[in-house]
Enzyme design. Structure first.
Site, PDB file in Angstrom:
ATOM      1  N   ASP A  27      -8.777   2.789  -3.136  1.00  0.00           N
ATOM      2  CA  ASP A  27      -8.251   3.393  -1.903  1.00  0.00           C
ATOM      3  C   ASP A  27      -8.271   4.918  -1.935  1.00  0.00           C
ATOM      4  O   ASP A  27      -7.948   5.533  -2.944  1.00  0.00           O
ATOM      5  CB  ASP A  27      -6.819   2.937  -1.647  1.00  0.00           C
TER       6      ASP A  27
ATOM      7  N   ASP B 175       0.934   2.719   3.702  1.00  0.00           N
ATOM      8  CA  ASP B 175       0.033   3.798   3.271  1.00  0.00           C
ATOM      9  C   ASP B 175       0.830   5.101   3.106  1.00  0.00           C
ATOM     10  O   ASP B 175       0.347   6.187   3.445  1.00  0.00           O
ATOM     11  CB  ASP B 175      -1.127   3.993   4.248  1.00  0.00           C
TER      12      ASP B 175
ATOM     13  N   HIS C 174       2.671  14.399   0.631  1.00  0.00           N
ATOM     14  CA  HIS C 174       2.016  15.674   0.281  1.00  0.00           C
ATOM     15  C   HIS C 174       3.054  16.780   0.370  1.00  0.00           C
ATOM     16  O   HIS C 174       3.887  16.786   1.277  1.00  0.00           O
ATOM     17  CB  HIS C 174       0.882  15.991   1.260  1.00  0.00           C
TER      18      HIS C 174
ATOM     19  N   ARG D 238       1.903   8.747  -6.437  1.00  0.00           N
ATOM     20  CA  ARG D 238       1.387  10.030  -6.944  1.00  0.00           C
ATOM     21  C   ARG D 238       1.588  10.278  -8.434  1.00  0.00           C
ATOM     22  O   ARG D 238       1.029  11.218  -8.961  1.00  0.00           O
ATOM     23  CB  ARG D 238       1.991  11.211  -6.173  1.00  0.00           C
TER      24      ARG D 238
ATOM     25  N   ASN E 234      -5.939   9.276   7.031  1.00  0.00           N
ATOM     26  CA  ASN E 234      -7.161   8.512   6.766  1.00  0.00           C
ATOM     27  C   ASN E 234      -6.811   7.030   6.645  1.00  0.00           C
ATOM     28  O   ASN E 234      -6.049   6.660   5.750  1.00  0.00           O
ATOM     29  CB  ASN E 234      -7.781   9.013   5.454  1.00  0.00           C
TER      30      ASN E 234
ATOM     31  N   HIS F 288       0.840  -1.203   0.000  1.00  0.00           N
ATOM     32  CA  HIS F 288       0.000   0.000   0.000  1.00  0.00           C
ATOM     33  C   HIS F 288       0.876   1.255   0.000  1.00  0.00           C
ATOM     34  O   HIS F 288       1.244   1.774   1.051  1.00  0.00           O
ATOM     35  CB  HIS F 288      -0.900  -0.028   1.240  1.00  0.00           C
TER      36      HIS F 288
ATOM     37  N   ASN G  12      -5.133   5.836  -6.988  1.00  0.00           N
ATOM     38  CA  ASN G  12      -5.778   7.165  -6.981  1.00  0.00           C
ATOM     39  C   ASN G  12      -4.831   8.257  -7.475  1.00  0.00           C
ATOM     40  O   ASN G  12      -4.533   9.221  -6.788  1.00  0.00           O
ATOM     41  CB  ASN G  12      -6.329   7.515  -5.597  1.00  0.00           C
TER      42      ASN G  12
END
Lengths: 428, 338
Positions: free
Chosen positions: A150, A303, A307, A60, A276, A56, A90
């Site tokens: 996800d 995960d 950012h 990006r 999250n 996971h 995603n």
């Protein structure tokens, strides 16, 4: 030089041995090995693990290269001891077609720091309405085996059922981000004592647990396998434990941060803790650790959610959710699981290499450290202690909750099919 | 009465972010200072020179005419230079962040920032993130805190329930206060529970279970779902605003049902002790939360709360900004010239 001799490491934390890598494979394991033409790595006091596998990861790319790229993300992975990562879907555009997953796969090959296995979206555009071309993604060069929306939950029970049924044709697995959307509208953090005080929208545990309960029953009904992403509550653990006892083919993951951090940290309103699913309570952390130890939770997954600084350097409500984790995962697991006596290093190898490779069907990864096996290996110095300095990260983003925190353990070397991607803590 | 000076007391915290941060002594000092400030309002020229030459910015990211005007009046009565910043139509609506806005204000030499923000925690971030050095006063953030509202409410209660002069130096020990309505979304409720507890009052929250936050058990108060059962033992009943849009999220079935179970009408007010008061932070939704009969009665302090808000905010600004020593002026003329 095609030969590498790792001298004096504890293999999987057990016996001290020398390991000779020849080309892409482990050629020999023994004591007193010698190879004149080999590069020697002195590994006294270090532990040799199978290369870590992260089921996971958010890389990006395509679309948010300001946060991370396949190259920077896989460099971060190699720094953290990973030899394979599964890249979440995603992206922008969403990895919901053969073209996008092949692009990500190819970028991983070109980067060369670890194998990148793209995860395909379950539904077109992650919109939860129409199944993506799951078969085409599986049949593509990327050979997708894991499918996930996800970041969003596949909340429509019919769509989830169809996805679970459909991937049976090629042995795929659906990885669910369990979050009942209506119960989490406006949610900002774990619902409980702290959210009540801080006036932040509460994210109830039942929003996760109700979806897990539904999905394990769906998986049982259609005879498929389901994987639950980032478990975060004690109740989720109980449901997975029950499902396994019933023989349902369910696997589950927990992130390092959910093994260590609690929602008390949100009192700082520092968005570095905004993630999250949200950080939960001490009781949840205890349950997650115990479940990882007893095998109810199968794997640790990072995960890793990079950012850029500006997306976190703002008020809580405006901040992006997520934290980076590839480069600190093993240290956090050492602190929370090994040093607490809950898991030995063989257990770490299982939860961070064997089991994730098995769930994701990552060929050549999660193999025993044995002669004849692919030389995907990680060497870790467990005695190391040091403060986390994000300036040292290879990831393009630095949104770590551990800045300034002392964590144990350091990955010194990573080998991908016999080639060193990390040498003495420096990327090769 | 002794003159008050921040230098003569243990300084309060540098910012006012949460009512929970105030000690009893801090809170009583603010209330006592507010009484001094209130005397200014009784004078023909309502002005003190205390913050002359200081610049205060009212940074309002969320609409709030009442609170902004109250702060502005307080600042002007203390002779501060006032900058009003509303997010609507500003650079914020063009995508500028709170951080950028704060740093712009810092560069302009602002001495204090009064911030209203729709996001819980935004004032805390502003005060602690290093974006700005000036003191930060929270004028309401999301569903978190509204500390000056709690202070003005406590000020109003102390005046009515203890006495204007006899209340000086005193807290609200033993007073029983009931807060009724949408606790879940109310920063006023959170602030009041914290401050009233600090001041020694016993607080009861009354709301339908859907409007009581999960985790409320850690708050220093009682919770009841039955308004009628607590009225007779309440020294003050504070009604909280209920937003009509809450109905769409199924927090309660209909306005009529809410009003029947949790609205304050004359019949319910009659159950309260004779000395008990009715409060509301405003704006009131007449007919649903409170009937006109109650809202317009002598026991309802809504108008006083507005007036007291200016005095209380003057006190907070004065104490936080550490202005020139304050002595209650003897006459309007000396006020202007001192």
């Amino acid at each position: 030089m095609s030969k590498i001799l790792i001298r004096g490491a504890k293999v999987l934390g057990g016996e001290v041995a020398d390991v000779l890598i020849d080309g892409e494979i482990i050629a020999e394991i023994g004591t007193g090995l010698a190879a004149d033409d080999a590069q020697v790595v002195e590994a006294e006091g270090q532990i040799l693990l199978p290369g870590l596998v992260d089921l996971h990861t958010h890389l990006r790319e395509p679309g948010r290269e300001d946060s991370e790229t396949v190259l920077t993300g896989t460099r971060a992975a190699a720094s953290g001891g990973f030899t394979a990562v599964f890249a979440m879907a995603n992206t922008h555009p969403v990895a919901d077609s053969a073209g996008v997953v092949e692009q990500v796969y190819r970028l991983g090959k070109e980067a060369g720091y670890c194998d990148v296995q793209p995860i395909g979206a379950v539904t077109v555009g992650l919109e939860g309405k129409k199944l993506a071309e799951l078969g085409a993604m599986h049949d593509s060069a990327a050979g997708v085996t894991v499918f996930s929306d996800d970041g969003k939950c596949v909340d429509d029970a019919v769509i989830m059922r169809r996805a679970l049924e459909y991937v049976k044709a090629f042995g795929g697995v659906v990885a669910q981000h369990a979050q009942e959307p209506r119960l989490t509208e406006g949610a900002q953090m774990n619902e409980g004592v702290v959210s009540a005080e801080l006036g932040l929208g509460g994210w109830p545990a039942v929003a996760e647990e109700s979806i897990i309960a539904r999905d394990v029953l769906l998986a049982e009904h259609v005879g498929s396998r389901v994987h639950i992403c980032h478990l975060s509550t004690a109740g989720s653990v109980e449901i997975v434990r029950w499902a396994k006892s019933r023989g349902i083919d369910v696997t589950a993951e927990v992130t390092p941060h959910h093994l260590l951090l609690t929602d008390e940290l949100v009192r700082t309103y520092d968005p570095v803790y905004k993630v999250n699913p949200p950080l939960r309570t001490e009781r949840d952390v205890t349950a997650l650790r115990e479940a990882l130890a007893d095998g109810t939770i199968d794997i640790v997954a990072t995960d890793h959610a990079p950012h850029p600084h500006e997306d976190k350097d703002c008020e809580w409500a405006a901040a992006a959710m997520g934290m980076v984790g590839l480069e600190t995962a093993l240290s956090v697991v050492q602190q929370t699981m090994v040093e607490t006596g809950l898991l030995d290093w063989a257990g770490v190898a299982d939860r961070m290499s064997f089991a994730p490779a098995r769930i994701g069907r990552a060929a050549g990864h999660g193999r025993p450290v044995s002669a004849g096996e692919p030389a995907n290996l990680t060497l870790v110095d467990p005695a190391y202690r040091g403060e986390v300095d994000p300036a040292d990260f290879a990831s393009r983003s630095r949104n770590t909750p551990y800045e300034g925190r002392e964590l144990p353990g350091r990955v010194t070397h990573t080998f991908l099919r016999g080639r060193a991607t990390l040498v003495d803590g420096k990327l090769a | 009465m002794p003159s008050l000076s921040p230098r003569s007391h243990t300084p309060m915290m540098r910012h006012l972010i949460s009512a929970a941060d105030l000690t009893r002594d801090d809170a009583v000092l603010i209330l006592d200072t507010a009484e001094e400030m209130a005397r200014v309002a009784d004078r023909p020229i309502k002005k003190l020179p205390t913050l002359r030459g200081r610049t205060v910015c009212n940074l309002f990211f969320e609409d709030s005419t009442r609170t902004r005007i109250s702060f502005e009046a307080a600042e002007k009565r203390l002779s501060a230079d006032v900058i009003n910043f509303a997010a609507k139509g500003s650079s914020v609506s063009k995508g500028e962040s709170l951080k950028d806005t704060a740093q712009t204000l810092e560069a302009m030499g602002v001495d204090a920032v009064v911030i209203r923000h729709g996001a819980s925690g935004a004032p805390y971030r502003l005060a602690t993130s290093g974006w700005i050095d000036a003191p930060v006063i929270n004028a309401g953030d999301g569903t978190h805190q509204h500390p000056t509202q709690a202070l003005l409410d406590a000020f109003t209660m102390r005046r009515r329930l203890v006495g204007r002069d006899t209340g000086l130096g005193r807290d609200l020990d033993g007073k029983r206060i009931t807060l009724v309505g949408d606790v879940l979304h109310s920063r006023v409720a959170r602030s009041n529970v914290d401050l009233l507890h600090t001041l020694g009052a016993e607080v009861t929250l009354v709301a339908p279970p859907t409007l009581v936050p999960v985790g409320v058990e850690s708050w220093p108060c009682e919770v009841s779902y039955d308004l009628d059962s607590v009225l007779a033992k309440s020294d003050a009943v504070m009604m909280l605003r209920v937003q009509r849009e809450r109905m769409n999220a199924a927090f309660f079935p209909t306005e009529r049902e809410y009003s029947r179970r949790y609205g304050l009408d004359g019949r319910r007010m009659a159950k309260m002790p004779e000395h008990a008061i009715v409060m509301h932070p405003g704006p009131m939704v007449r007919g649903m939360e409170i009937t006109a009969e109650v809202a317009d009665s002598d026991r309802c302090t809504v108008v006083e709360q507005v007036a007291n808000g200016v005095s209380t905010r003057m006190a907070v600004l004065y104490l936080l900004l550490g202005g020139a020593e304050f002595t209650a002026p003897a006459s309007p003329r000396t006020t202007e010239e001192s």
